[in-house]
Design a protein around this motif. Structure first.
Motif, PDB file in Angstrom:
ATOM      1  N   LEU A   1       1.077  -1.037  -0.133  1.00 34.87           N
ATOM      2  CA  LEU A   1      -0.168   0.169   0.044  1.00 34.87           C
ATOM      3  C   LEU A   1       0.451   1.122   0.103  1.00 34.87           C
ATOM      4  N   ARG A   2       2.309   1.451   0.603  1.00 27.29           N
ATOM      5  CA  ARG A   2       2.653   2.636   0.310  1.00 27.29           C
ATOM      6  C   ARG A   2       3.462   2.574  -0.518  1.00 27.29           C
ATOM      7  N   ARG A   3       3.523   1.963  -1.142  1.00 24.49           N
ATOM      8  CA  ARG A   3       4.635   2.034  -2.606  1.00 24.49           C
ATOM      9  C   ARG A   3       2.704   2.105  -3.552  1.00 24.49           C
ATOM     10  N   SER A   4       2.208   1.873  -3.651  1.00 27.43           N
ATOM     11  CA  SER A   4       1.093   2.118  -5.177  1.00 27.43           C
ATOM     12  C   SER A   4       0.332   3.245  -4.575  1.00 27.43           C
ATOM     13  N   ARG A   5       0.116   3.495  -2.886  1.00 30.00           N
ATOM     14  CA  ARG A   5      -1.514   4.106  -2.693  1.00 30.00           C
ATOM     15  C   ARG A   5      -2.417   4.176  -2.917  1.00 30.00           C
ATOM     16  N   SER A   6      -2.909   2.829  -3.775  1.00 29.62           N
ATOM     17  CA  SER A   6      -4.310   2.334  -3.481  1.00 29.62           C
ATOM     18  C   SER A   6      -4.283   0.729  -3.075  1.00 29.62           C
ATOM     19  N   LEU A   7      -6.260   0.624  -3.140  1.00 29.64           N
ATOM     20  CA  LEU A   7      -6.153  -0.825  -2.293  1.00 29.64           C
ATOM     21  C   LEU A   7      -7.895  -0.888  -2.833  1.00 29.64           C
ATOM     22  N   THR A   8      -7.678  -2.082  -3.383  1.00 27.73           N
ATOM     23  CA  THR A   8      -9.067  -2.168  -3.707  1.00 27.73           C
ATOM     24  C   THR A   8      -9.334  -3.012  -2.524  1.00 27.73           C
ATOM     25  N   MET A   9     -10.456  -3.362  -1.446  1.00 27.01           N
ATOM     26  CA  MET A   9     -11.105  -4.110  -1.003  1.00 27.01           C
ATOM     27  C   MET A   9     -13.008  -4.353  -1.217  1.00 27.01           C
ATOM     28  N   GLU A  10     -13.317  -5.208  -0.225  1.00 23.10           N
ATOM     29  CA  GLU A  10     -14.768  -5.302   0.357  1.00 23.10           C
ATOM     30  C   GLU A  10     -14.662  -5.375   0.677  1.00 23.10           C
ATOM     31  N   VAL A  11     -16.026  -4.998   1.610  1.00 24.06           N
ATOM     32  CA  VAL A  11     -16.682  -4.596   2.849  1.00 24.06           C
ATOM     33  C   VAL A  11     -18.095  -4.928   2.764  1.00 24.06           C
ATOM     34  N   ARG A  12     -17.542  -6.049   3.957  1.00 22.94           N
ATOM     35  CA  ARG A  12     -19.482  -6.420   3.898  1.00 22.94           C
ATOM     36  C   ARG A  12     -19.455  -6.089   5.585  1.00 22.94           C
ATOM     37  N   LEU A  13     -20.977  -5.442   6.158  1.00 25.61           N
ATOM     38  CA  LEU A  13     -21.341  -4.896   7.052  1.00 25.61           C
ATOM     39  C   LEU A  13     -22.706  -5.587   7.607  1.00 25.61           C
ATOM     40  N   LYS A  14     -22.466  -6.176   9.010  1.00 24.04           N
ATOM     41  CA  LYS A  14     -23.655  -7.561   9.340  1.00 24.04           C
ATOM     42  C   LYS A  14     -24.470  -6.618  10.400  1.00 24.04           C
ATOM     43  N   GLU A  15     -25.962  -6.167  10.084  1.00 25.71           N
ATOM     44  CA  GLU A  15     -26.311  -5.571  11.363  1.00 25.71           C
ATOM     45  C   GLU A  15     -26.682  -6.480  12.235  1.00 25.71           C
ATOM     46  N   PHE A  16     -26.502  -6.107  13.739  1.00 25.38           N
ATOM     47  CA  PHE A  16     -26.685  -6.743  14.716  1.00 25.38           C
ATOM     48  C   PHE A  16     -28.059  -5.652  15.677  1.00 25.38           C
ATOM     49  N   ARG A  17     -29.101  -6.704  15.912  1.00 27.59           N
ATOM     50  CA  ARG A  17     -30.011  -5.957  16.821  1.00 27.59           C
ATOM     51  C   ARG A  17     -30.069  -7.108  17.817  1.00 27.59           C
ATOM     52  N   ASP A  18     -31.139  -5.818  18.750  1.00 26.67           N
ATOM     53  CA  ASP A  18     -31.466  -6.430  20.011  1.00 26.67           C
ATOM     54  C   ASP A  18     -32.163  -5.374  20.859  1.00 26.67           C
ATOM     55  N   ILE A  19     -33.086  -5.527  21.576  1.00 25.11           N
ATOM     56  CA  ILE A  19     -33.876  -4.887  22.370  1.00 25.11           C
ATOM     57  C   ILE A  19     -33.157  -4.247  23.552  1.00 25.11           C
ATOM     58  N   THR A  20     -32.825  -3.631  24.547  1.00 27.86           N
ATOM     59  CA  THR A  20     -32.233  -3.116  25.661  1.00 27.86           C
ATOM     60  C   THR A  20     -33.223  -1.896  25.995  1.00 27.86           C
ATOM     61  N   TYR A  21     -32.699  -1.766  27.360  1.00 25.74           N
ATOM     62  CA  TYR A  21     -33.970  -0.261  27.379  1.00 25.74           C
ATOM     63  C   TYR A  21     -32.713   0.732  28.933  1.00 25.74           C
ATOM     64  N   ASN A  22     -32.912   1.473  28.414  1.00 28.00           N
ATOM     65  CA  ASN A  22     -32.622   2.458  29.929  1.00 28.00           C
ATOM     66  C   ASN A  22     -33.978   2.489  30.677  1.00 28.00           C
ATOM     67  N   LEU A  23     -33.100   2.627  32.178  1.00 31.36           N
ATOM     68  CA  LEU A  23     -34.278   2.697  33.299  1.00 31.36           C
ATOM     69  C   LEU A  23     -33.831   4.001  34.131  1.00 31.36           C
ATOM     70  N   ALA A  24     -35.334   4.566  34.545  1.00 34.72           N
ATOM     71  CA  ALA A  24     -35.401   6.475  34.684  1.00 34.72           C
ATOM     72  C   ALA A  24     -36.424   6.248  35.586  1.00 34.72           C
ATOM     73  N   GLY A  25     -36.044   7.048  36.849  1.00 31.84           N
ATOM     74  CA  GLY A  25     -37.209   7.431  37.910  1.00 31.84           C
ATOM     75  C   GLY A  25     -36.522   9.250  38.208  1.00 31.84           C
ATOM     76  N   ILE A  26     -37.768   9.760  37.943  1.00 27.66           N
ATOM     77  CA  ILE A  26     -37.740  11.225  38.666  1.00 27.66           C
ATOM     78  C   ILE A  26     -38.022  11.504  39.839  1.00 27.66           C
ATOM     79  N   ILE A  27     -37.347  12.259  40.337  1.00 20.78           N
ATOM     80  CA  ILE A  27     -37.576  13.546  41.790  1.00 20.78           C
ATOM     81  C   ILE A  27     -38.265  14.118  41.778  1.00 20.78           C
ATOM     82  N   ASN A  28     -39.584  14.753  41.525  1.00 14.91           N
ATOM     83  CA  ASN A  28     -39.958  16.071  40.835  1.00 14.91           C
ATOM     84  C   ASN A  28     -39.772  16.443  42.415  1.00 14.91           C
ATOM     85  N   ASN A  29     -39.359  17.442  42.512  1.00 15.09           N
ATOM     86  CA  ASN A  29     -39.491  18.181  43.739  1.00 15.09           C
ATOM     87  C   ASN A  29     -40.210  19.807  43.328  1.00 15.09           C
TER      88      ASN A  29
END
Length: 215
Positions: free
Chosen positions: A15-43
């Motif tokens: 890469l240092r010699r040619s300054r270019s490189l061809t490659m293939e990238v495959r992206l795998k999507e990951f999905r899951d369900i998660t939760y924030n837990l919140a409580g209010i102290i209302n003054n």
């Protein structure tokens, strides 16, 4: 955007010699369900302080693990990343819900245990983009991430001191115990960053790395 780290010496040399490189990238999507837990102290106050800590951890390891044992999987108990922060969060919430201090009761408190911090601050990022209160009413955010290993010198790192003009003086005038390690930046690898990027002042408390971190 895809980011490539090249560790193969032959490819890097080419890469240092040619300054270019061809490659293939495959992206795998990951999905899951998660939760924030919140409580209010209302003054009934016009402004609210956010107090946060992330409750997710590494489970059996994964790419963020520092475990180097023979077994492929090993339970990561997560005591200091971040059960210590959650313990502090719950203790502070209990105190603030019961206090009769007039100054403390002049604010509301939204206490949030964030999820998916270890996957890229996903829980806190979702919260600031889908707030349960008017985001303009947030005075500042306190984040506790890894506060369970205070050393003998009682060194406490406080991040975000430059995000409000009063933070440095406030911390110094109320400290009689800790050796404060100051850091002005509001950006770092924890949930306070999501709030700072929404122009909200932040404080992040941290007692430092140790040998059991992410193990």
């Amino acid at each position: 955007l895809p980011v490539i780290f090249i560790r193969n010496a032959k490819i890097a040399k080419k890469l240092r010699r040619s300054r270019s490189l061809t490659m293939e990238v495959r992206l795998k999507e990951f999905r899951d369900i998660t939760y924030n837990l919140a409580g209010i102290i209302n003054n009934g106050a016009p402004q609210t302080i956010i107090i946060g800590a992330h409750y997710d951890h590494l489970g059996f390891g994964g790419e963020n693990s520092r475990y180097r044992g023979d077994q492929e999987e090993q339970i990561h108990n997560g005591a200091d990343d971040n059960a210590s922060g959650v313990a502090g969060l719950l203790s502070l919430a209990r105190y603030l819900a019961r206090t009769e201090d007039v100054a403390l009761r002049s604010f509301n408190y939204l206490v949030v245990a964030f999820s998916a911090e270890e996957m890229g601050l996903l829980g806190s990022n979702f919260f600031v983009k889908n707030p349960t209160i008017d985001i303009s009413s947030i005075n500042y955010m306190i984040n506790m991430d890894m506060v369970g290993r205070l050393n003998e010198e009682k060194s406490l790192a406080v991040y975000g001191l430059g995000t409000s003009p009063i933070f440095k003086q406030t911390i110094k005038s109320n400290n009689e115990v800790f050796k404060i390690i100051e850091n002005e930046s509001g950006v770092g690898p924890s949930d306070h960053t999501s709030f700072y990027l929404q122009d909200i002042p932040v404080l992040h408390f941290f007692t430092g790395q140790h040998e059991n971190y992410h193990k």
